[in-house]
Design an enzyme around this catalytic site. Sequence first.
Site, PDB file in Angstrom:
ATOM      1  N   SER A 117       0.519  -1.625   0.145  1.00 39.55           N
ATOM      2  CA  SER A 117      -0.391   0.246   0.168  1.00 39.55           C
ATOM      3  C   SER A 117       0.445   1.298   0.026  1.00 39.55           C
ATOM      4  CB  SER A 117      -0.572  -0.132   1.370  1.00 39.55           C
ATOM      5  OG  SER A 117      -1.552   1.209   1.745  1.00 39.55           O
TER       6      SER A 117
ATOM      7  N   TYR B 260      -2.389  -0.539  10.288  1.00 39.89           N
ATOM      8  CA  TYR B 260      -2.328  -0.490   8.964  1.00 39.89           C
ATOM      9  C   TYR B 260      -1.097  -0.444   7.811  1.00 39.89           C
ATOM     10  CZ  TYR B 260      -3.393  -1.370   3.371  1.00 39.89           C
ATOM     11  OH  TYR B 260      -3.622  -2.020   2.331  1.00 39.89           O
TER      12      TYR B 260
END
Length: 242
Positions: free
Chosen positions: A139, A152
Amino acid sequence: MITDPKPKQYCYIFGASGDIGLAAAKRLRAAGLKLVLFANQHADRLRAESLLKNELIIELDLLNSDEITATLSDLISLYPARQLLYAAGISHYALFQNSPLEIQDQIFQINYRAYAQILHHLIPVFLQQGGGDCLAIASIQAEDPASMEAVYAASKAAMVALTRSLAAELGPSKIRFNTIAPGWIDGEMNAHFSEEEKKAFLEDVALMRSGKPEEVAELCHFLLSDAAAYITGQCFRIDGGI
């Protein structure tokens, strides 16, 4: 016990029923690769795809380390892997102090530890056959962490760091490792954001739109192909220009 061995090499795709995983599976199958598809939820989504109906589909809970070991121990000799695409992942949007350790453990298990465990099983296969190609979906948060996404972001950063280190370690053995860092991609992963939040995010995107899973799939296909044979240890952003 898994039976019916095939004298071929396969691309293993974990998280194959997710938006990016499914798009990549369809693109790679269309390119002629034989696939082994892993999904915990929505495996029926794979079986409903005419292009994938003849591929091996395995339901696997990546939160269960024992299940991962049992499944791969039976599988790898029967369906030897040449490529790995790890597209499994879970997001978490919350204040850090509102993220209990149990939640953090789950996020790291899916986004990092399961990936590392799978590599432990597949790297010996790649070494024995003289090479392999590994690709993981990270990501942009791994490089540009945002507020409310500390856990995350940390899990995806760990994935990127592992991949880069293994690229250096196993490059002499002709095993390649790369990651893709998507920005805002339409699909279930970002479904919890409101239209207003999405609009605010896209204001910082040069192309002024969100991405599509199929666009990530095209990059997956390239990086797992022989055309990318001289590319390893890289993290490729696909974010529309942020």
